[in-house]
Write an enzyme that holds these catalytic residues in place. Structure first.
Site, PDB file in Angstrom:
ATOM      1  CG  HIS A  37       6.403  -5.332  -1.559  1.00  0.00           C
ATOM      2  ND1 HIS A  37       5.516  -4.297  -1.742  1.00  0.00           N
ATOM      3  CD2 HIS A  37       7.627  -4.756  -1.490  1.00  0.00           C
ATOM      4  CE1 HIS A  37       6.175  -3.143  -1.771  1.00  0.00           C
ATOM      5  NE2 HIS A  37       7.454  -3.389  -1.602  1.00  0.00           N
TER       6      HIS A  37
ATOM      7  CG  LEU B 156     -11.889  -8.931 -13.459  1.00  0.00           C
ATOM      8  CD1 LEU B 156     -12.887  -7.900 -12.927  1.00  0.00           C
ATOM      9  CD2 LEU B 156     -11.035  -9.427 -12.297  1.00  0.00           C
TER      10      LEU B 156
ATOM     11  CG  ASP C  60       0.510   3.797  -0.910  1.00  0.00           C
ATOM     12  OD1 ASP C  60       1.586   3.183  -0.824  1.00  0.00           O
ATOM     13  OD2 ASP C  60       0.414   5.019  -0.729  1.00  0.00           O
TER      14      ASP C  60
HETATM   15  C1  FPP Z   1       2.718  -0.026  -2.325  1.00  0.00           C
HETATM   16  O1  FPP Z   1       3.308  -0.286  -1.126  1.00  0.00           O
HETATM   17  C2  FPP Z   1       2.686  -1.093  -3.287  1.00  0.00           C
HETATM   18  C3  FPP Z   1       3.486  -1.202  -4.407  1.00  0.00           C
HETATM   19  C4  FPP Z   1       4.637  -0.363  -4.714  1.00  0.00           C
HETATM   20  C5  FPP Z   1       3.183  -2.204  -5.424  1.00  0.00           C
HETATM   21  C6  FPP Z   1       3.391  -3.579  -4.966  1.00  0.00           C
HETATM   22  C7  FPP Z   1       2.154  -4.363  -5.167  1.00  0.00           C
HETATM   23  C8  FPP Z   1       2.034  -5.632  -4.831  1.00  0.00           C
HETATM   24  C9  FPP Z   1       3.129  -6.376  -4.180  1.00  0.00           C
HETATM   25  C10 FPP Z   1       0.781  -6.357  -5.172  1.00  0.00           C
HETATM   26  C11 FPP Z   1       0.899  -7.288  -6.338  1.00  0.00           C
HETATM   27  C12 FPP Z   1       1.853  -6.898  -7.370  1.00  0.00           C
HETATM   28  C13 FPP Z   1       1.927  -7.296  -8.671  1.00  0.00           C
HETATM   29  C14 FPP Z   1       3.152  -6.959  -9.430  1.00  0.00           C
HETATM   30  C15 FPP Z   1       0.877  -8.012  -9.423  1.00  0.00           C
HETATM   31  P1  FPP Z   1       4.492   0.684  -0.699  1.00  0.00           P
HETATM   32  O2  FPP Z   1       5.760  -0.070  -0.856  1.00  0.00           O
HETATM   33  O3  FPP Z   1       4.414   1.952  -1.475  1.00  0.00           O
HETATM   34  O4  FPP Z   1       4.130   0.938   0.789  1.00  0.00           O
HETATM   35  P2  FPP Z   1       4.583   2.189   1.679  1.00  0.00           P
HETATM   36  O5  FPP Z   1       4.055   3.428   1.013  1.00  0.00           O
HETATM   37  O6  FPP Z   1       3.923   1.899   2.978  1.00  0.00           O
HETATM   38  O7  FPP Z   1       6.089   2.143   1.764  1.00  0.00           O
END
Ligand code: FPP
Length: 244
Positions: free
Chosen positions: A35, A129, A18
């Site tokens: 992201h 893994l 997060d």
């Molecule tokens: C949270 O940040 C993260 C996500 C919603 C998932 C995104 C994950 C990645 C980009 C890592 C790799 C992904 C994959 C598909 C393998 P947020 O947008 O909720 O942050 P915020 O709460 O600060 O707005």
């Protein structure tokens, strides 16, 4: 940098990644950049998990609730998974990573569904893994799907117990997570592994996901080493267990 491997390494770590958006906002950058950095960080953390001897890593990449985000961001998160598969599959495979998907495939675009299935199939014989990618995943939905299958298969009511339900979860053949990490400081479980996490140790850090590096993971493992897992037992019983 070599960090000492902690004495007791959890077999199964699950992470709620997060804070990508807030990481970007704090730097005056677009959410997409958060992201992107979050994806880069995932590579580092997978590598660190292999190094520390973690057997299973489960990551929360897209929840059943994330469809409520602005359409552009939803599309971006879909594209990220697609790009990660395209770009990283070969290296992940060479490093012995077995990719699994947990969640609903049916609401995902057919081309991406195929790609996910291909990645899982391509890496299915790897054992260094296991990387469970929770994508379009929701813990409550997982339980609903499990119950539906049990009913559909006509399992008699006397056979229904926790072990049976467990086998019907996406992670049915895997041990429960020992440690669930959440970055960015939120004290919520957000529908993640609500069945499997019943006895997990939880670790929350204020660090945003793009900054949650190997050092931070090591800190989480050290903290885990200081936790006493009782599984409902007393301290006395745990000391007796040690001598059995
Ligand atoms: C949270 O940040 C993260 C996500 C919603 C998932 C995104 C994950 C990645 C980009 C890592 C790799 C992904 C994959 C598909 C393998 P947020 O947008 O909720 O942050 P915020 O709460 O600060 O707005």
């Amino acid at each position: 940098m070599t960090l000492p491997v902690p004495e007791r390494v959890p077999r199964h770590i699950a992470i709620i990644m997060d804070g990508n958006g807030r990481w970007a906002k704090a730097r005056g950058l677009p959410r997409a950049e958060g992201h992107r950095q979050g994806t880069e960080n995932l590579r580092r953390i997978i590598r660190a998990c292999v190094e520390f001897g973690v057997e299973i890593l489960t990551i929360y990449a897209f929840s059943t609730e994330n469809w409520r985000r602005p359409p552009l961001e939803v599309r971006l998160l879909m594209t990220i998974l697609e790009t990660v598969i395209d770009r990283e599959l070969r290296e992940l495979n060479e490093n012995g990573v077995q990719i699994r998907h947990i969640g609903r495939l049916d609401q995902i675009a057919p081309a991406l569904q195929k790609k996910i299935q291909y990645a899982c199939d391509f890496t299915k014989n790897n054992h260094r893994l296991i990387l469970n990618v929770a994508f379009n995943y929701g813990g409550r939905d997982e339980i609903v799907q499990a119950v539906k299958r049990i009913v559909r298969e006509g399992i008699p009511v006397e056979q229904i117990n926790e072990d049976l339900l467990n086998r019907y979860m996406y992670t049915g053949d895997l041990p429960d997570p020992d440690l669930i990490i959440r970055t960015s400081g939120e004290l919520r479980i957000s529908n993640f592994l609500i069945w499997q996490g019943a006895y997990a140790e939880y670790y929350v850090t204020p660090t945003y996901w793009p900054d949650f590096n190997k050092d931070e993971l090591h800190k989480a493992l050290e903290e885990y080493n200081h936790r006493k897992r009782r599984f409902g037992k007393t301290d006395e019983q745990l000391s007796e267990d040690e001598f059995k």
